[in-house]
Design a protein around this motif. Structure first.
Motif, short mmCIF file in Angstrom:
data_model
loop_
_atom_site.label_atom_id
_atom_site.label_comp_id
_atom_site.label_asym_id
_atom_site.label_seq_id
_atom_site.Cartn_x
_atom_site.Cartn_y
_atom_site.Cartn_z
N LEU A 314 0.86 -1.18 0.00
CA LEU A 314 0.00 0.00 0.00
C LEU A 314 0.89 1.23 0.00
O LEU A 314 1.78 1.37 0.84
CB LEU A 314 -0.91 0.00 1.23
CG LEU A 314 -1.79 1.24 1.40
CD1 LEU A 314 -2.82 1.34 0.29
CD2 LEU A 314 -2.47 1.23 2.77
N VAL A 315 0.65 2.14 -0.95
CA VAL A 315 1.55 3.27 -1.18
C VAL A 315 0.75 4.56 -1.15
O VAL A 315 -0.34 4.65 -1.74
CB VAL A 315 2.28 3.12 -2.54
CG1 VAL A 315 3.06 4.38 -2.89
CG2 VAL A 315 3.19 1.91 -2.53
N ARG A 316 1.27 5.56 -0.46
CA ARG A 316 0.72 6.92 -0.54
C ARG A 316 1.60 7.72 -1.49
O ARG A 316 2.82 7.79 -1.33
CB ARG A 316 0.70 7.56 0.84
CG ARG A 316 0.64 9.11 0.84
CD ARG A 316 -0.75 9.68 0.72
NE ARG A 316 -0.71 11.12 0.41
CZ ARG A 316 -1.25 12.08 1.16
NH1 ARG A 316 -1.86 11.77 2.27
NH2 ARG A 316 -1.20 13.33 0.78
N VAL A 317 0.98 8.30 -2.49
CA VAL A 317 1.70 9.15 -3.44
C VAL A 317 1.65 10.58 -2.92
O VAL A 317 0.58 11.17 -2.83
CB VAL A 317 1.09 9.06 -4.85
CG1 VAL A 317 1.92 9.88 -5.83
CG2 VAL A 317 1.00 7.61 -5.31
N PHE A 318 2.79 11.12 -2.57
CA PHE A 318 2.84 12.48 -2.04
C PHE A 318 3.05 13.51 -3.14
O PHE A 318 2.55 14.64 -3.05
CB PHE A 318 3.96 12.60 -0.99
CG PHE A 318 3.64 11.89 0.29
CD1 PHE A 318 2.90 12.51 1.27
CD2 PHE A 318 4.08 10.59 0.51
CE1 PHE A 318 2.59 11.87 2.46
CE2 PHE A 318 3.78 9.94 1.69
CZ PHE A 318 3.03 10.58 2.67
N SER A 350 -3.58 -0.99 -8.29
CA SER A 350 -4.96 -1.27 -7.89
C SER A 350 -5.33 -0.39 -6.72
O SER A 350 -4.47 0.12 -5.99
CB SER A 350 -5.16 -2.75 -7.53
OG SER A 350 -4.34 -3.10 -6.42
N GLY A 351 -6.62 -0.21 -6.57
CA GLY A 351 -7.14 0.48 -5.40
C GLY A 351 -7.72 -0.55 -4.45
O GLY A 351 -8.37 -1.51 -4.88
N LEU A 356 -10.75 -6.45 -1.10
CA LEU A 356 -10.80 -6.47 -2.56
C LEU A 356 -9.76 -5.55 -3.17
O LEU A 356 -9.37 -4.54 -2.59
CB LEU A 356 -12.19 -6.07 -3.05
CG LEU A 356 -13.37 -6.91 -2.55
CD1 LEU A 356 -14.67 -6.36 -3.11
CD2 LEU A 356 -13.19 -8.37 -2.94
N GLN A 357 -9.30 -5.90 -4.37
CA GLN A 357 -8.39 -5.07 -5.17
C GLN A 357 -9.11 -4.70 -6.47
O GLN A 357 -9.63 -5.58 -7.16
CB GLN A 357 -7.10 -5.84 -5.49
CG GLN A 357 -6.32 -6.28 -4.27
CD GLN A 357 -5.64 -5.13 -3.57
OE1 GLN A 357 -5.21 -4.17 -4.20
NE2 GLN A 357 -5.52 -5.23 -2.26
N ARG A 358 -9.12 -3.42 -6.78
CA ARG A 358 -9.78 -2.95 -8.00
C ARG A 358 -8.75 -2.26 -8.88
O ARG A 358 -8.07 -1.33 -8.42
CB ARG A 358 -10.91 -1.98 -7.64
CG ARG A 358 -12.03 -2.65 -6.85
CD ARG A 358 -13.00 -1.64 -6.28
NE ARG A 358 -14.14 -2.30 -5.66
CZ ARG A 358 -15.06 -1.67 -4.93
NH1 ARG A 358 -14.96 -0.36 -4.75
NH2 ARG A 358 -16.07 -2.34 -4.41
N PRO A 359 -8.59 -2.67 -10.12
CA PRO A 359 -7.56 -2.09 -11.00
C PRO A 359 -7.75 -0.59 -11.17
O PRO A 359 -8.87 -0.09 -11.31
CB PRO A 359 -7.77 -2.83 -12.33
CG PRO A 359 -8.50 -4.08 -11.97
CD PRO A 359 -9.37 -3.73 -10.80
N LEU A 368 -3.97 7.06 -2.62
CA LEU A 368 -3.45 5.79 -2.11
C LEU A 368 -3.70 4.72 -3.15
O LEU A 368 -4.81 4.59 -3.67
CB LEU A 368 -4.14 5.40 -0.81
CG LEU A 368 -4.05 6.38 0.36
CD1 LEU A 368 -4.87 5.87 1.54
CD2 LEU A 368 -2.61 6.57 0.79
N VAL A 369 -2.66 3.94 -3.46
CA VAL A 369 -2.79 2.84 -4.41
C VAL A 369 -2.02 1.63 -3.89
O VAL A 369 -1.16 1.75 -3.01
CB VAL A 369 -2.26 3.22 -5.81
CG1 VAL A 369 -3.13 4.27 -6.45
CG2 VAL A 369 -0.81 3.67 -5.74
N CYS A 370 -2.33 0.48 -4.45
CA CYS A 370 -1.62 -0.75 -4.10
C CYS A 370 -0.74 -1.18 -5.27
O CYS A 370 -1.16 -1.11 -6.43
CB CYS A 370 -2.62 -1.87 -3.77
SG CYS A 370 -3.47 -1.63 -2.21
#
Length: 689
Positions: A314-318, A350-351, A356-359, A368-370
């Motif tokens: 799980l990544v936060r894009v700053f 994915s989100g 669940l993972q959603r592309p 936030l993305v995975c």
């Protein structure tokens, strides 16, 4: 507030700029209803079709088996919701103090926090401590009073309790919505800024005074608004909303509202989030600019394992935009020591929505993305462009102070254990793994019992490895009580070259902490020079395994004083063996004493619990060095405590202080163990006489 406009269930609005994002974390202790609130928000926003369920029947936030078994959240859960054309990344955190690392990751990822307090219980000390930390970091905070439908206290009483518990200034906590009651039960709420009613309408005699007080608080820092307010001008909703947002982002005002377990208050909170909460461009601190077109700066918040996908980060894009089929540079703990920057390939994105993972096509600045299958990056590491390397600050982790010794259940488990533990510690940075070279135990250092249970459950169910817990052993030492001499003689004949060596040693104790010294006082060449080093090797090898109780021996001086050699049968191995025999012989001529490790202990706690903690330390053979006041009502206690008495201290201290104390320990030295305690390890008190 703006009109509600939830999108179709499960559908998120297109996000092409950070201003359309809100990152909000739910904070509160166990039992306050954070997960219930998260499910109510998901239902109200149309993200799920029935409370607490997604399409495959799993609960929204708590989907791990261990969460159902323990009836508590144990991990950070992400729920992206849509409201009024805004995407809300809702972060639901655990309330148990053992999982504080998950809470801190959530706070680091969010731009504002919602503190959930239960109307049925007082505000807890850990919640107060977390509020202070958020205040120090400048994180905007709102208050949600949960369980109003089963409350022993009213909404106004709970706001007063929060004001006192959080030590807030006057007028800083303000209700945004007043509960409306029917037959003594909440049935709706009144928006003080717009006059709009949610749920069932009903009278509220205090609404006019409450609205005037709120408008005055919002206008206090804005000269133009204050002038209009003092002039008696009716302020429009948009002007008030702008003022509310400024006051909230500046942490000058903390809006409050009430919710119930049946969903009352959910739509109100969503309106408040989209209207008053900051978007990522207004994030506190000196971090990278939240510019989608700028250099990439993203950070790994959490890593989980999936049986089919593998590692999911799980990544936060700053800053910048994270895109598929690109390469990024890894900066931080996961980067190699070689000096060559590590590279990771971003394959897909994915989100996350619960389990669940959603592309998704990209991760915009502020979102936030995975990212699946990152092999190098660890939690806290920065993902950035090669041309613009950057290292983002990480968040503090709790100290893992509870030892749990484990052994593989079967040979098959033993073969898989090392790799499984490596994956487990990557997924959980609060877990510390130790291979103790003295006790030869495999030790998992955890933050508490609940953390230990979750770690063992994940090891078993997620990684397929079964382990047994065994008693944790503290690494002891031994030493000589007095001077002694020892004679070692090895004579063997087995055809051809035999083995011959004789050593005479003198052993004397040294002051604690000195270590081991080897000296030579041989005359006349009784031991040839080429074998003196062999004697020393034999001495040190024997000291490493001990001569009395099987613990390493320290704080002694061993002197080689005499010996004999044979021109043919003497050898390096023969003199090593003879030296060991001589040491064991010396141990029969004096007492061998056990030494135990002593730790420097530091406890920060409220004054109210100081007496109980001091009394408990005395039962643990602790020596209190002193106490001092760090701030009003808070004491710092310093003590020296044998490590044998600290195995369960994190658990007992939490119980004694109701979770309000902070505890740290550090190895200090070894010292003589009392005879009564040593008898438990030797079967007799004689060795400690």
């Amino acid at each position: 507030m703006a009109d509600r406009n939830p999108v179709r269930a499960g559908q998120l609005p297109p996000v092409d700029k950070p201003e359309q994002l809100r990152n909000v974390v739910l904070v509160g202790c166990s039992g306050t209803g954070k997960t219930t609130l998260a499910e109510s928000l998901a239902l109200a926003s149309g993200a799920i079709g029935r409370a607490g369920r997604v399409a495959d029947g799993n609960t929204v936030s708590d989907y791990e088996d261990v969460e159902h078994q323990q009836h508590r959240s144990v991990q950070l859960a992400v729920l992206p919701l849509a409201w009024n054309g805004v995407k809300i990344n809702l972060l639901d955190t655990p309330g148990h103090p053992d999982f504080d690392a998950e809470v801190r990751a959530g706070l680091h990822a969010a731009d504002a926090a919602v503190f959930v307090v239960s109307a049925t219980d007082p505000v807890t000390a850990p919640t107060r401590a977390m509020w202070r930390e958020c205040a120090d970091e400048g994180i905007p905070r709102a208050i949600v009073v949960s369980k109003l439908d089963v409350a022993r206290s009213g909404f106004d009483e709970m706001l007063t309790a929060c004001h006192d518990a959080f030590d807030l200034g006057p007028d800083s906590v303000r209700p945004m919505f007043l509960p409306v009651y029917r037959d003594g039960h909440p049935c709706g709420s009144l928006d003080l800024l717009t006059g709009r009613t949610y749920g069932e309408p009903g009278p509220h005699p205090d609404s006019a005074a409450a609205r005037e007080s709120l408008v005055e608080a919002i206008s206090g820092q804005d000269d133009s608004l204050m002038e209009r307010f003092l002039a008696g001008e009716e302020l429009d909703a948009d002007a008030l909303a702008d003022g509310l947002r400024r006051e909230f982002v500046d942490c000058a005002l903390h809006p409050a509202l009430a919710v119930t377990d049946n969903g009352l208050g959910a739509a109100e909170l969503l309106d408040l989030v989209t209207t008053a909460f900051p978007d990522p461009t207004r994030r506190r601190g000196d971090g990278p600019a939240c510019d989608p077109d700028g250099p990439l700066s993203a950070q790994v918040l959490r890593i989980t394992g999936d049986a089919y996908v593998g590692r999911i980060s799980l990544v936060r894009v700053f800053g910048g935009t994270l895109r598929q089929d690109t390469h990024v540079q890894v900066e931080g703990a996961g980067a190699p020591d070689s000096g060559t920057p590590a590279q990771e390939r971003i394959t897909t994105l994915s989100g996350q929505f619960g389990k669940l993972q959603r592309p998704v096509s990209e991760g915009l600045a502020g979102d936030l993305v995975c990212v699946p299958k990152l092999t190098v990056a660890r939690i806290g590491d920065t993902l950035c462009d090669e041309e613009h390397p950057v290292v983002l600050p990480t968040w503090p982790l709790p100290d893992a102070l509870l030892p749990v010794a484990v052994e593989a259940h079967t040979k098959a488990d033993e073969d898989k254990l090392s790799q499984a533990l490596a994956r487990l510690t990557v997924e959980d940075p609060a877990l510390r793994l130790e291979h103790n070279p003295d006790t030869h135990q495999l030790v998992l250092w955890c933050t508490g019992e609940a953390h230990a249970e979750v770690s063992l459950d994940r090891l078993r169910n997620r990684h397929g490895v079964h382990v047994d817990t065994v008693d944790y052993r503290v690494a002891l030492r031994e030493t000589f009580a007095g001077a002694a001499t020892g004679h070692g003689r090895l004579v063997k004949q087995s055809g051809g070259h035999g083995q011959f060596a004789v050593c005479d040693l003198e052993v004397e104790p040294l002051p604690t902490g000195t270590g081991v010294e080897f000296a030579v006082r041989v005359v006349g060449g009784a031991v040839p020079k080429q074998f003196v080093s062999s004697v020393e090797k034999g001495v040190r090898a024997q000291l490493a395994v001990g001569v009395g109780t099987g613990h390493p021996m320290v704080d002694v001086r061993v002197t080689l004083v005499d010996g004999k050699a044979h021109s043919v049968d003497s050898s390096d191995s023969a003199f090593q063996t003879a030296a060991g025999l001589a040491l064991r012989d010396a141990a029969t001529h004096t007492d061998v004493r056990l030494l135990e490790p002593v730790a420097a202990v530091r406890v920060i706690l409220p004054d109210d619990y100081l007496g109980a903690v001091l009394s408990d330390l005395s039962t643990r053979r602790g020596r209190v060095l002193g106490t001092e006041s760090t701030e009003p009502g808070v004491a710092l206690l310093r003590a020296e405590v044998p490590e044998l008495e600290l195995s369960r201290y994190p658990i007992d201290l939490r119980s004694l202080t109701h979770g309000t104390a902070e505890f740290a320990r550090a190895h200090l030295r070894y010292e003589l163990m009392p005879a009564a305690v040593a008898a438990q390890f030797t079967g007799t008190g004689h060795s400690q006489s």
